[in-house]
Design an enzyme around this catalytic site. Structure first.
Site, short mmCIF file in Angstrom:
data_model
loop_
_atom_site.label_atom_id
_atom_site.label_comp_id
_atom_site.label_asym_id
_atom_site.label_seq_id
_atom_site.Cartn_x
_atom_site.Cartn_y
_atom_site.Cartn_z
N GLY A 35 20.25 -6.86 25.10
CA GLY A 35 19.61 -6.36 23.88
C GLY A 35 20.43 -5.29 23.16
O GLY A 35 20.09 -4.92 22.03
N GLU A 36 21.50 -4.81 23.79
CA GLU A 36 22.32 -3.80 23.09
C GLU A 36 23.03 -4.42 21.89
O GLU A 36 23.29 -5.61 21.86
CB GLU A 36 23.36 -3.20 24.05
CG GLU A 36 22.75 -2.18 25.00
CD GLU A 36 23.79 -1.42 25.81
OE1 GLU A 36 25.00 -1.61 25.58
OE2 GLU A 36 23.38 -0.63 26.68
N ARG A 93 7.39 7.31 7.20
CA ARG A 93 5.95 7.55 7.06
C ARG A 93 5.44 8.60 8.04
O ARG A 93 4.34 9.07 7.93
CB ARG A 93 5.17 6.24 7.26
CG ARG A 93 5.12 5.41 6.00
CD ARG A 93 4.24 4.20 6.16
NE ARG A 93 4.81 3.22 7.06
CZ ARG A 93 4.22 2.06 7.33
NH1 ARG A 93 3.05 1.77 6.79
NH2 ARG A 93 4.80 1.19 8.13
N HIS A 127 9.07 8.53 1.16
CA HIS A 127 7.61 8.63 1.30
C HIS A 127 7.09 10.03 0.97
O HIS A 127 6.01 10.18 0.39
CB HIS A 127 7.23 8.21 2.73
CG HIS A 127 5.78 8.35 3.00
ND1 HIS A 127 4.84 7.61 2.32
CD2 HIS A 127 5.10 9.15 3.84
CE1 HIS A 127 3.63 7.95 2.75
NE2 HIS A 127 3.77 8.88 3.67
N LYS A 189 -7.90 9.12 -0.89
CA LYS A 189 -7.99 8.15 0.22
C LYS A 189 -8.00 8.92 1.53
O LYS A 189 -7.26 9.89 1.67
CB LYS A 189 -6.74 7.25 0.15
CG LYS A 189 -6.61 6.23 1.24
CD LYS A 189 -5.35 5.40 1.07
CE LYS A 189 -4.12 6.05 1.66
NZ LYS A 189 -2.92 5.20 1.65
N ARG A 191 -7.61 8.23 5.82
CA ARG A 191 -7.34 7.24 6.86
C ARG A 191 -7.90 7.81 8.16
O ARG A 191 -7.30 8.71 8.75
CB ARG A 191 -5.83 7.02 6.97
CG ARG A 191 -5.43 5.69 7.60
CD ARG A 191 -3.93 5.58 7.69
NE ARG A 191 -3.28 5.23 6.43
CZ ARG A 191 -3.12 3.98 5.99
NH1 ARG A 191 -3.58 2.97 6.67
NH2 ARG A 191 -2.49 3.76 4.85
N THR A 221 -0.26 -3.06 5.29
CA THR A 221 -1.37 -4.00 5.54
C THR A 221 -1.98 -4.48 4.23
O THR A 221 -2.72 -5.47 4.21
CB THR A 221 -2.49 -3.33 6.34
OG1 THR A 221 -3.05 -2.27 5.55
CG2 THR A 221 -2.00 -2.77 7.66
N GLY A 223 -4.21 -2.79 2.71
CA GLY A 223 -5.54 -2.18 2.64
C GLY A 223 -5.68 -1.18 1.49
O GLY A 223 -6.66 -1.22 0.74
N THR A 224 -4.70 -0.30 1.34
CA THR A 224 -4.77 0.72 0.29
C THR A 224 -4.91 0.08 -1.09
O THR A 224 -5.79 0.43 -1.88
CB THR A 224 -3.49 1.60 0.33
OG1 THR A 224 -3.40 2.20 1.61
CG2 THR A 224 -3.49 2.66 -0.75
C1 R5P Z 1 0.55 6.10 2.46
O1 R5P Z 1 0.51 7.32 2.38
C2 R5P Z 1 1.50 5.25 1.66
O2 R5P Z 1 1.83 5.87 0.46
C3 R5P Z 1 0.88 3.88 1.41
O3 R5P Z 1 -0.28 4.06 0.61
C4 R5P Z 1 0.53 3.18 2.69
O4 R5P Z 1 1.61 3.17 3.57
C5 R5P Z 1 0.07 1.77 2.41
O5 R5P Z 1 -0.29 1.18 3.61
P1 R5P Z 1 -1.29 -0.04 3.68
O6 R5P Z 1 -0.76 -1.14 2.80
O7 R5P Z 1 -1.30 -0.43 5.14
O8 R5P Z 1 -2.64 0.45 3.25
#
Ligand code: R5P
Length: 302
Positions: A35-36, A93, A127, A189, A191, A221, A223-224
């Site tokens: 795997g190296e 992140r 980020h 938002k 989490r 994902t 989701g946001t």
């Molecule tokens: C979070 O602080 C980032 O700016 C994005 O909103 C986040 O990484 C999006 O992640 P997901 O698509 O899983 O909701």
């Protein structure tokens, strides 16, 4: 100046080289049975300013290791300088602790890159601003906002708002709103700890009867974005557009986005798009020109 692409995003590397009218050097990447990763630089780079182009695409740990080993090779082999061109910075992140026992993996990656020997970093839409402070070498944090604004400028922007899907994205949203000369709406938002899914708590601003442009750095994902788009539609938004710097598209994100209230999605090519991602509403905004301009500016600096 010499460009050396790693194996994470060959198309982007080719386009950067084309914009600079440069012939990229080649590095052979070897995989050993345990795997190296091994790296063999095939072209001479002695005394040259080297730019290693490697983004945080999956498999992200391999891509990071490949980058570190390439930087080590250039450093030890007598390059004049080594700049890492990393549009999507791995582990960015995780730039802060949420609970006391957390690591700060983004800081660790910064340390690793500096230990390997980078002289500078070029990234795209980091980020968080804090990441720049993790490095003691110069960091250029390119913004794709003006590229998005150019693309969105072709739409009818009367009665449009730019939406930040969380507080952390307010600065980015304001920059786009300024470029488009439209107002900003901010969502709050949260989490819940240990949950990959986010929830929207509050909305500051009004979207009723307006077109909305959500801007975020990452889609993972989905989701946001999907939750934000659903809330905006519920509150009376008309067309919903989305601008994303780094399309990670993990899990079932493509399907969720395809089924969502989002009408059009603009993503940069900071990460390669897998063939399995089939979303009709997707439009790619190329970043090669932006990166090439920066490399040219650094190279031609007196
Ligand atoms: C979070 O602080 C980032 O700016 C994005 O909103 C986040 O990484 C999006 O992640 P997901 O698509 O899983 O909701």
């Amino acid at each position: 100046m010499m460009l050396f692409p790693g194996s994470s995003n060959p198309k982007l590397a080719r386009e950067i080289a084309k914009s600079l009218e440069a012939n990229p050097g080649t590095a052979s990447i070897l995989r050993y049975s345990d795997g190296e990763i091994g790296v063999k630089i095939d072209d001479s780079f002695l005394g040259r300013n080297v730019y290693v182009i490697q983004t945080g695409a999956p498999p992200i740990n391999d891509m990071l290791m490949e980058l570190l080993i390439m930087v080590d090779a250039f450093k030890r082999g007598g390059s004049r300088s080594v700049t890492a061109v990393v549009p999507y910075l791995p582990y960015s992140r995780k730039e802060k602790k949420d609970v006391r026992q957390d690591p700060i993996s983004g800081r660790l990656v910064a340390n690793l890159l500096e230990t390997a020997g980078i002289d500078a970093l070029i990234a795209l839409d980091l980020h968080a601003d804090a990441l720049e402070g993790f490095f003691n070498v110069p960091v250029v944090n390119l913004s794709p906002v003006e590229l998005f604004a150019e693309r969105l400028g072709k739409l009818d922007l009367n009665n449009t708002v730019v939406v930040a899907p969380d507080m952390g994205g307010a600065k980015r949203a304001r920059r786009l709103a300024r470029a488009l000369e439209v107002p900003v709406v901010i969502l709050e938002k949260i989490r819940p700890h240990d949950s990959p899914e986010s929830e929207i708590m509050t909305m500051i601003g009004d979207v009723s009867g307006k077109n909305a442009v959500i801007i975020d750095d990452i889609v993972s994902t989905g989701g946001t974005l999907v939750n934000a788009a659903a809330l905006l539609r519920e509150r009376g938004a008309r067309d919903i557009h989305v601008c994303i710097s780094h399309a990670l598209f993990s899990d079932t994100a493509p399907q969720r986005i395809a089924d969502s209230a989002i009408d059009r999605m603009y993503i940069t090519d900071s990460l390669p798009l897998s063939d399995s991602v089939k979303i009709d509403k997707l439009e790619v905004v190329p970043i090669a020109g932006l990166i090439a301009e920066e490399i040219a500016a650094l190279t031609n600096r007196p």
